[in-house]
Design a protein around this motif. Structure first.
Motif, PDB file in Angstrom:
ATOM      1  N   SER A   3      -4.203  -9.549  -1.734  1.00 52.09           N
ATOM      2  CA  SER A   3      -5.517  -9.980  -2.184  1.00 52.09           C
ATOM      3  C   SER A   3      -6.485  -8.838  -1.915  1.00 52.09           C
ATOM      4  N   MET A   4      -7.606  -8.860  -2.629  1.00 58.29           N
ATOM      5  CA  MET A   4      -8.546  -7.742  -2.469  1.00 58.29           C
ATOM      6  C   MET A   4      -9.968  -8.257  -2.502  1.00 58.29           C
ATOM      7  N   VAL A   5     -10.797  -7.692  -1.644  1.00 47.66           N
ATOM      8  CA  VAL A   5     -12.223  -8.030  -1.625  1.00 47.66           C
ATOM      9  C   VAL A   5     -12.988  -6.776  -2.026  1.00 47.66           C
ATOM     10  N   PHE A   6     -13.872  -6.934  -3.014  1.00 43.59           N
ATOM     11  CA  PHE A   6     -14.568  -5.773  -3.542  1.00 43.59           C
ATOM     12  C   PHE A   6     -15.968  -5.652  -2.948  1.00 43.59           C
ATOM     13  N   GLN A   7     -16.514  -4.452  -3.092  1.00 35.92           N
ATOM     14  CA  GLN A   7     -17.840  -4.194  -2.546  1.00 35.92           C
ATOM     15  C   GLN A   7     -18.882  -5.132  -3.147  1.00 35.92           C
ATOM     16  N   ASN A   8     -18.822  -5.346  -4.458  1.00 36.40           N
ATOM     17  CA  ASN A   8     -19.797  -6.255  -5.077  1.00 36.40           C
ATOM     18  C   ASN A   8     -19.233  -7.669  -5.205  1.00 36.40           C
ATOM     19  N   TYR A   9     -18.182  -7.943  -4.500  1.00 41.99           N
ATOM     20  CA  TYR A   9     -17.539  -9.262  -4.380  1.00 41.99           C
ATOM     21  C   TYR A   9     -16.795  -9.713  -5.629  1.00 41.99           C
TER      22      TYR A   9
END
Lengths: 373, 271
Positions: A79-85
């Motif tokens: 899973s991945m969480v991005f800077q701008n969500y």
């Protein structure tokens, strides 16, 4: 068992100069691993290569012992969480959290169960029906984390997830992410440019600069024994104080920035080569107020004083450099005042001025055991 | 903004004058459509109210058939444009392939070719396909629209790349992402393009004239022209009645979609 292995990984765009250069690394299961470096150092690229969003130009990526180089992101079980969500603006919080599960054909009941579990864990039960634009930054961040929680993927990648939050919230979310990771037993790869985040969150840190690994290790190792000047000045706040140093002709003094004369103590200086250009470094907490002992006192001019309440940060001018001292408590010092400072040679770090590599780390000032009752 | 009374009066007088100038012809047409022929030709103010003109208009030509044709043609063109340009715009934004930007500029460059220049080749094609006097011949040549693709591309570009990446990690293919994320997120622009496409095809004149030879698929705009030329002495009342019938759908759409239309068009224009 090590879960992720990078073997000679490199990345170049359009056959130009390498953005990343032969990265070798292995990350253990359940580890909180932080990639840190200045912007443009290639840390996000590396993360995206692990995720499968970026092609790998050379080398092998292994997850759980299997080579993953050409597998699409969805088959890497992460899973991945991005800077701008990366929240979908037209979907509610609930739909956003469950978005990833829809594609994986998980039955409705299970989806609902995971949703409730995640919402409870993150304290967002009341927000489930709202749209992302009705949420504050911290709440959006929690929703993004919610996706990770429901995915049940053993590996989680985060790309500067806290950089859009204000300082207070950031400190709070640091703790939350860390607790979440331990609770779920996730293997975490966390990218940040903020060394405080790296120090406080990571089990291990990798410092990256210009596409090259500078050092990999536990936060405290990086702080105490940085392998080179880059790591030394990148890790720690305020920055480590650095100055050019040479030995005096008779060998009795070490002269820093043509100003400080530090008497040479053979027991400390025995392994230091005399014939090379040196740089010495000293952490700001080791520039101590010169009151307790008489030895190793130096008088420096204070050019800036910051009162923080619990401590006082004083900047001194030393040749072309500005050195900062951090003294506990509140000190009344005037601008331009000559202040006596104690500099113990045992606290000095020595670097080769040409290569920047560490010659010798400080002898004192490492961890002390806490008194347990 | 606070205005003094005098300024206000000046403003409103000017506004009323310009409104009359703009809407004058339309108002005249509406009024004339309810006047007797005598009143119109003598240039008097209306003395009697009559709906004879409308009855005559429907009598003389299969206006309902024309309206129906126009509706079909406009809706088909609208849908075709929406589907093709959204797919093309998706490719230009989210798919990476060699020469993408070059292709896009080439695409944009075709905007400089006026429609009139492509009329003859288009006509040859539909004639060879035996599409004259068919709905296909009237609609298909307008499916590909540079303007629509450009508008949607600008809109899609504002969708953060991370959304695509998050969906890749969730295991979502391009087409599903297009349907479940891209289209709903850019609803406004799609509505704008839809209304725009509908209105332009509703008002089309040259192409339907060329592509239709009889009443079966002829659109309302051509029908209107027929009202005018069937007799030596034009019955202006009847023509105006026809014109009023034609503009009704346009007006309805404009009133309903004005807000969205404006928003969508300017959204694309910002960047």
């Amino acid at each position: 068992m090590s879960q992720i292995e990078l073997i000679n990984i490199s990345k170049s765009y359009d056959k130009q100069k390498d953005v990343l250069n032969s990265i070798n690394l292995s990350i253990e299961e359940g580890e909180f691993f932080v990639l840190v470096g200045p912007s443009g150092s290639g840390k996000s690229t590396l993360l995206r290569m692990i995720a499968g969003l970026e092609e790998i130009s050379g080398g092998f990526l292994k997850i759980n012992g299997q080579t993953m180089n050409h597998l699409p992101p969805k088959d890497r079980n992460l899973s991945m969480v991005f800077q701008n969500y990366a929240l979908y603006p037209h979907l509610t919080v609930q739909e956003n959290i469950l978005f990833g599960l829809k594609g994986r054909k998980i039955d409705k009941k299970e989806q609902q169960r995971r949703l409730n579990e995640a919402a409870e864990m993150l304290g967002i039960q009341e927000l489930l029906k709202r749209k992302p634009r009705e949420l504050s930054g911290g709440q959006r961040q929690r929703v993004a984390l919610g996706r990770t929680v429901v995915s049940h993927a053993p590996l989680c990648l985060m790309d500067e997830p806290l950089s859009n939050l204000d300082a207070k919230l950031r400190a709070h979310m640091r703790v939350e992410i860390r607790r979440l990771q331990k609770r779920l037993g996730l293997t975490m790869i966390y990218v940040t440019h903020d060394q405080v985040e790296a120090m406080t969150m990571g089990d291990r840190i990798m410092v990256l600069n210009d596409g090259q690994i500078q050092q990999v290790g536990e936060p405290i190792t990086l702080y105490n024994e940085p392998v080179n000047l880059f790591v030394a000045s990148f890790i720690g706040s305020p920055k480590i104080n650095v100055g050019n140093a040479v030995f005096s002709e008779n060998g009795k003094y070490l002269i820093v920035e043509n100003q400080l004369h530090i008497p040479v103590d053979p027991s400390v200086f025995c392994h230091i080569p005399r014939d090379r250009n040196l740089k010495v470094g000293i952490r700001s907490e080791h520039l101590m107020p010169g009151i307790s002992k008489k030895e190793n006192l130096h008088y420096l001019e204070a050019v800036n004083i910051e009162q923080l309440g619990n401590e006082t940060s004083i900047a001194f001018e030393l040749g072309s450099e500005l050195w900062t001292a951090k003294w506990p408590g509140q000190w009344k010092i005037d601008l331009g005042q000559k202040v006596s400072v104690q500099i113990m040679p045992e606290f000095l770090l020595f670097f080769d001025a040409d290569s920047g590599n560490l010659i010798k780390s400080a002898e004192l000032g490492k961890s002390q055991g806490a008194v347990s009752v | 903004m606070m205005l003094s009374m005098r300024k206000k009066i000046v403003f409103y007088v000017l506004l009323i004058i310009s409104a009359l100038l703009l809407a004058g012809p339309a108002i005249m047409a509406i009024v004339m459509s309810f006047m007797t022929n005598q009143d119109i030709l003598t240039g008097r103010l209306p003395t009697a109210f009559t709906i004879d003109n409308y009855i005559a208009a429907f009598d003389r030509l299969p206006l309902l058939q024309f309206l129906f044709n126009s509706l079909i043609v406009s809706i088909v063109i609208m849908l075709g444009q929406l589907i093709l340009s959204s797919l093309a715009a998706y490719a230009f934004v989210f798919l990476e392939f060699k020469g993408r930007d070059f292709l896009f500029y080439l695409f944009i460059a075709t905007m400089m070719v006026p429609f009139e220049a492509s009329v003859i080749p288009n006509f040859h094609i539909i004639r060879d396909l035996n599409w004259i006097d068919t709905y296909a011949g009237l609609t298909v040549p307008f499916f590909a629209t540079t303007f629509g693709t450009f508008l949607l591309r600008q809109n899609f570009k504002q969708i953060p790349k991370e959304l695509r990446e998050a969906s890749l990690i969730a295991g979502m293919g391009d087409f599903k992402f297009f349907l479940t994320v891209v289209l709903p997120v850019s609803r406004t622009s799609l509505v704008t393009l839809g209304i725009y496409g509908f209105l332009t095809s509703w008002n089309m004149y040259l192409w339907p004239l060329l592509a239709s030879t009889n009443d079966t698929v002829r659109t309302i705009q051509i029908g209107l022209k027929q009202l005018q030329t069937q007799e030596q002495l034009n019955q202006w009342g009847v023509i105006m009645a026809g014109a009023v019938i034609v503009i009704i759908p346009t007006l309805i759409l404009l009133f309903l979609g004005q807000k969205k239309l404006q928003k969508g068009l300017t959204e694309g224009a910002v960047k």
